[in-house]
Design an enzyme around this catalytic site. Structure first.
Site, short mmCIF file in Angstrom:
data_model
loop_
_atom_site.label_atom_id
_atom_site.label_comp_id
_atom_site.label_asym_id
_atom_site.label_seq_id
_atom_site.Cartn_x
_atom_site.Cartn_y
_atom_site.Cartn_z
N ASP A 292 0.83 -1.21 0.00
CA ASP A 292 0.00 0.00 0.00
C ASP A 292 0.87 1.26 0.00
OD1 ASP A 292 -2.71 1.19 0.36
OD2 ASP A 292 -1.85 1.90 2.25
N GLU B 240 14.40 -15.51 -0.14
CA GLU B 240 14.76 -16.57 0.80
C GLU B 240 13.83 -17.78 0.68
OE1 GLU B 240 14.65 -14.92 4.68
OE2 GLU B 240 16.39 -13.60 4.39
#
Length: 546
Positions: free
Chosen positions: A209, A259
């Site tokens: 956002d 990751e």
């Protein structure tokens, strides 16, 4: 807690159809009038049948709801009114079982004023480490009675709020949404931890956002910026928006995303008016995708659609990220209504008139919305759909003012009604206290005409908008390719937008109110019934296999 998932294409998001869910307005499982995670879970079969690839959940976190959930008081939990973390895990598991990815909203520009950090900041006082997590400054003028600068709130009025001890805090949105200080390492680390928290719960991606507002120039004296995120410089030097430093934040985030296997995807929300800088957020070492709102901002105009599509493709090519297309969202009037308005009428002003100035023709609205949707779905990249557009919902522009919840209504001094009209809970059935949304009414009033456009009313009707979406997504899944180019066909007719993809997929949109010639080819789908295979009906899109 990592759920075991089947191997997936790490680039699934590049061509995905993502369905945006505003949880409080999607489906209410416990009958309290507010949609919840269990309600979303109960409708996963519907979403799977629709043919979408992923759902994007707008904030479901604990929140006082000063701004529809975008005022977050805890980033790692579920609002009790919407469920529990266990409900979230079950929803994610069931979605993955159906082949549906899950994207969650992250709100990093500001927290709720009820967030523990902000409460601690208020108690700690000026100059404290707690206040440094936010943007506090001394007031100006006699008695520090004036704000520190001329910065404006997107919801109207000053972006500064006094706290009674000579200092003011910055809020680019509602006063209940204090902006975070992204120069503070506590803030940076906490969001990295939050990204890991949800990624460990098998979330597939994040919608970010207000992605362009995190980095701010807070050096004294504060620079003047009374224009919100308009008139921005092209060198990333604005004090509040789209600063060059914001990209180092997302480079850190990308390391976290990578990751995981597959890497988590992300898409930035930025309303930057210059598309050449918009696509910087989509670079592969940053978020990878950014919302391109060019179509959402377009009128029903052939040349405008042609221009923004080509510009977006060109700008995307330079950045190397993923293309996105959007026609509706929880922040703007629904595109069925918007595209039916005259070009000189601003949708927000039309909503203020309760949808009466002018009165739109509903048949025109449906034809244009369906045609625009088929055109959008024919484009390379990913498409973001907003809940209810597959039902052809119009904007509920005549909500009574006493029912409005959007802070825009109060912050603009009752001049703009805000975004509630596109957030009205969905109609699932032709009858009932909330047309099947829940057992005991809905938190926003639903109009009587919802019965005729409900899921139940359209299910099984071959001419319905719902069936068109289902069929279009089936064809799109078969025809979509990883390429990011289109070839414009004959452009002699100024009312026809004719494009093709490299695999024999052709899309012809007639923007006129009169029929136009239809090129030869196998008709896959049309947004309006075709009775004469020699012509494209008025305000219609046709897909061909050539």
């Amino acid at each position: 807690m990592n759920h075991i998932q089947e191997p997936v294409d790490p680039d699934w998001w590049r061509t995905a159809v993502v369905y945006q869910i505003y949880p409080r307005s999607f489906a209410d499982a416990n009958g309290d009038g507010i949609g919840d995670l269990a309600g979303v879970r109960s409708r996963l079969s519907y979403l799977a049948e629709l043919g979408i690839d992923a759902i994007w959940l707008t904030p479901f976190y604990p929140s006082p709801l000063a701004d529809g959930g975008y005022d977050v008081s805890d980033y790692r939990d579920v609002d009790p009114r919407l469920g529990t973390l266990a409900d979230f895990d079950e929803l994610t598991h069931d979605a993955h079982t159906r082949g549906i990815k899950v994207i969650v909203d992250i709100v990093p520009n500001h927290t709720s004023d009820q967030h523990p950090w902000f409460q601690h900041a208020l108690a700690a006082g000026p100059g404290s480490p707690e206040r440094d997590r936010y943007i506090f400054r001394d007031g100006t003028g006699p008695g520090a009675a004036e704000p520190p600068s001329d910065w404006r709130s997107h919801f109207g009025g000053s972006a500064w709020e006094p706290v009674g001890d000579g200092q003011w805090y910055c809020h680019l949105f509602a006063r209940e949404q204090p902006d975070l200080n992204w120069a503070n390492q506590d803030v940076r680390q906490d969001f990295l931890d939050t990204l890991r928290f949800w990624s460990d719960r098998s979330v597939d991606g994040f919608r970010v956002d207000v992605a362009h507002s995190l980095a701010k120039d807070l050096s004294d004296p504060l620079r003047s910026q009374p224009h919100l995120d308009q008139r921005l410089p092209l060198d990333g030097s604005d004090p509040l928006y789209d600063r060059e430093e914001v990209h180092t934040i997302y480079q850190e985030w990308r390391k976290i995303f990578n990751e995981y296997n597959p890497p988590r995807m992300a898409v930035a929300e930025t309303w930057h008016p210059t598309s050449t800088r918009t696509y910087l957020y989509a670079r592969p070492d940053e978020l990878g995708q950014v919302f391109d709102f060019s179509l959402l901002k377009s009128h029903w105009d052939r040349e405008q659609f042609r221009r923004v599509i080509q510009r977006s493709i060109d700008d995307h090519r330079g950045a190397g990220g993923g293309l996105t297309w959007v026609l509706s969202s929880h922040d703007v009037p629904r595109h069925a209504s918007r595209l039916a308005l005259p070009m000189d009428v601003q949708p927000e002003i039309w909503v203020r008139s309760n949808g009466t100035d002018p009165t739109i023709d509903t048949q025109t609205a449906q034809r244009r919305a369906r045609a625009a949707t088929l055109l959008m779905l024919a484009l390379p990249g990913s498409a973001y759909l907003f809940q209810g557009e597959e039902l052809g919902l119009l904007e509920v522009a005549d909500l009574p003012v006493e029912a409005l919840r959007d802070p825009v209504w109060e912050r603009t001094g009752h001049t703009l009604k805000g975004r509630d009209g596109c957030r009205v809970p969905l109609p699932w059935a032709t009858s009932g206290t909330s047309f099947g949304f829940g057992a005991n009414g809905a938190w926003l009033p639903q109009p009587d005409w919802f019965a005729s456009v409900s899921m139940q009313a359209q299910d099984g009707d071959p001419e319905s908008t719902l069936q068109m979406y289902r069929a279009a997504l089936q064809h799109r899944r078969k025809m979509q390719t990883p390429d990011s180019e289109v070839v414009w066909q004959s452009e002699k007719d100024p009312d026809v937008l004719d494009l093709s993809r490299f695999n024999g997929w052709r899309s012809i949109t007639n923007f006129a109110r009169t029929p136009k010639a239809l090129p030869p080819g196998q008709i896959l789908i049309a947004s309006h019934a075709i009775t004469d295979h020699r012509v494209v009906p008025p305000e219609t899109t046709v897909w061909l296999r050539t």
